[in-house]
Design a protein around this motif. Structure first.
Motif, PDB file in Angstrom:
ATOM      1  N   ALA A 187      89.089  55.428   1.425  1.00 50.90           N
ATOM      2  CA  ALA A 187      88.813  56.295   2.569  1.00 50.90           C
ATOM      3  C   ALA A 187      87.512  55.928   3.274  1.00 50.90           C
ATOM      4  CB  ALA A 187      88.766  57.756   2.112  1.00 50.90           C
ATOM      5  N   GLN A 257      92.945  61.930  -0.248  1.00 50.35           N
ATOM      6  CA  GLN A 257      93.501  61.169   0.867  1.00 50.35           C
ATOM      7  C   GLN A 257      94.350  59.992   0.373  1.00 50.35           C
ATOM      8  OE1 GLN A 257      90.621  60.308   4.026  1.00 50.35           O
ATOM      9  NE2 GLN A 257      89.308  61.946   3.240  1.00 50.35           N
ATOM     10  N   ASN A 283      87.314  62.986  -0.185  1.00 51.65           N
ATOM     11  CA  ASN A 283      87.050  61.818   0.656  1.00 51.65           C
ATOM     12  C   ASN A 283      87.388  60.527  -0.075  1.00 51.65           C
ATOM     13  OD1 ASN A 283      86.221  60.404   2.965  1.00 51.65           O
ATOM     14  ND2 ASN A 283      84.141  60.146   2.170  1.00 51.65           N
ATOM     15  N   GLY A 285      90.618  57.570  -1.201  1.00 54.42           N
ATOM     16  CA  GLY A 285      91.948  57.004  -1.100  1.00 54.42           C
ATOM     17  C   GLY A 285      92.513  56.674  -2.467  1.00 54.42           C
TER      18      GLY A 285
END
Length: 315
Positions: A187, A257, A283, A285
């Motif tokens: 992210a 995310q 926040n 990935g």
């Protein structure tokens, strides 16, 4: 650049030989740092020990941290014969037996976390506590277009490209493409450094056979997902049906995310495990270990220290 193994581990890169799921002798590359209870990192597909580079030093202050490259990945052997669907499970069992003299803490990410779950189900005495990051436990398809592409290309074509060393010839282009694609799994773009991309892609570019093994793993995974959808016997369904058998304390970490697997999968997994807690990583990935290492490290240490203070659990 400086050799990553030498810069990371006191003894650099070491090797242990195991029998793989087809009873072939294969050399497994690994490194270790720290002392005490073994904590074993298990990486995902298209990855190797480097993926834990931001976690090793912190956790090695408290544990004997062991990183290994799964067969076919990184610096480990890459036999090109066909594999059984459960070969990673069998091989993780044998690596744990070879490197750990007591039940280990297993910290596993992505496909490695699915493998860890299956391993704990089949050999529960090998694991004391379990940490799972972004597990493909309820997959619908291979989550990335590149994976799906490699899963469709005839393996002979991939092997020919490997033999011709096309990845080496196209080194700058491949690294640039991977750098651009890192935003899909990280992210915060600040974590997608040139050094990170260099080491992440190093085995695929430098070692013949790595690309072929990677394509074979994607094809195997695609077949397993298709069998899951069709209700046929498969490894993923077997793991799903035996989740209640994972009785060791388990921490599930899930990125908020994650574009590949939604956090609702983490909630569903938590509800099926008898002794599991779930934390959402903000926040972040899919590549959580490198995308939010400070959060991941703190969450792991908090979980392990709290569990070691509980009655009946070892420090």
């Amino acid at each position: 650049m400086q050799d990553w193994w030498q810069a990371t581990f006191p003894k650099g890169r070491q090797t242990v030989t195991i029998q793989d799921a087809s009873d072939r002798s294969v050399a497994i590359a690994y490194g270790e740092k720290g002392t005490g209870k073994p904590l074993v990192f298990v990486h995902g597909v298209a990855s190797w020990s480097y993926c834990w580079h931001a976690n090793i030093a912190t956790l090695a202050q408290h544990f004997r941290v062991i990183c290994f490259d799964a067969k076919g990945s990184g610096f480990s052997d890459k036999p090109l014969q066909p594999e059984q669907a459960n070969h990673k499970v069998v091989e993780l069992e044998r690596i744990l037996q070879a490197l750990c003299d007591e039940p280990a803490v297993i910290v596993a990410e992505s496909l490695g976390a699915l493998v860890a779950l299956a391993t704990v189900q089949s050999q529960p005495t090998l694991c004391d506590r379990l940490v799972l990051l972004n597990v493909p436990i309820f997959p619908k398809e291979l989550p990335n277009w590149g994976m799906r592409l490699l899963a469709e290309v005839p393996l002979g074509f991939v092997e020919l490209a490997d033999q011709l060393r096309l990845t080496k010839l196209l080194d700058p282009v491949i690294r640039q493409v991977v750098y651009a694609l890192r935003e899909e799994v990280i992210a915060d773009p600040a974590h997608a450094t040139i050094e990170d991309v260099y080491w992440s892609t190093y085995p695929q570019i430098e070692f013949p056979g790595t690309l072929t093994k990677l394509a074979a793993e994607f094809q195997l995974a695609a077949r397993e997902i298709k069998r899951l959808e069709q209700g046929q016997p498969n490894l993923i369904r077997s793991v799903q049906e035996k989740l209640s058998q994972v009785t060791c304390p388990t921490l599930i970490l899930w990125a908020d995310q994650d574009r590949w697997f939604p956090s609702s999968d983490g909630e569903q997994l938590r509800d099926h495990l008898p002794h599991a807690t779930l934390q959402i990583i903000p926040n972040c990935g899919h590549y959580a270990a490198g995308g939010q290492p400070e959060f991941v490290n703190a969450a792991i240490l908090s979980f392990l220290h709290s569990e070691s203070d509980s009655p009946g659990l070892k420090r």
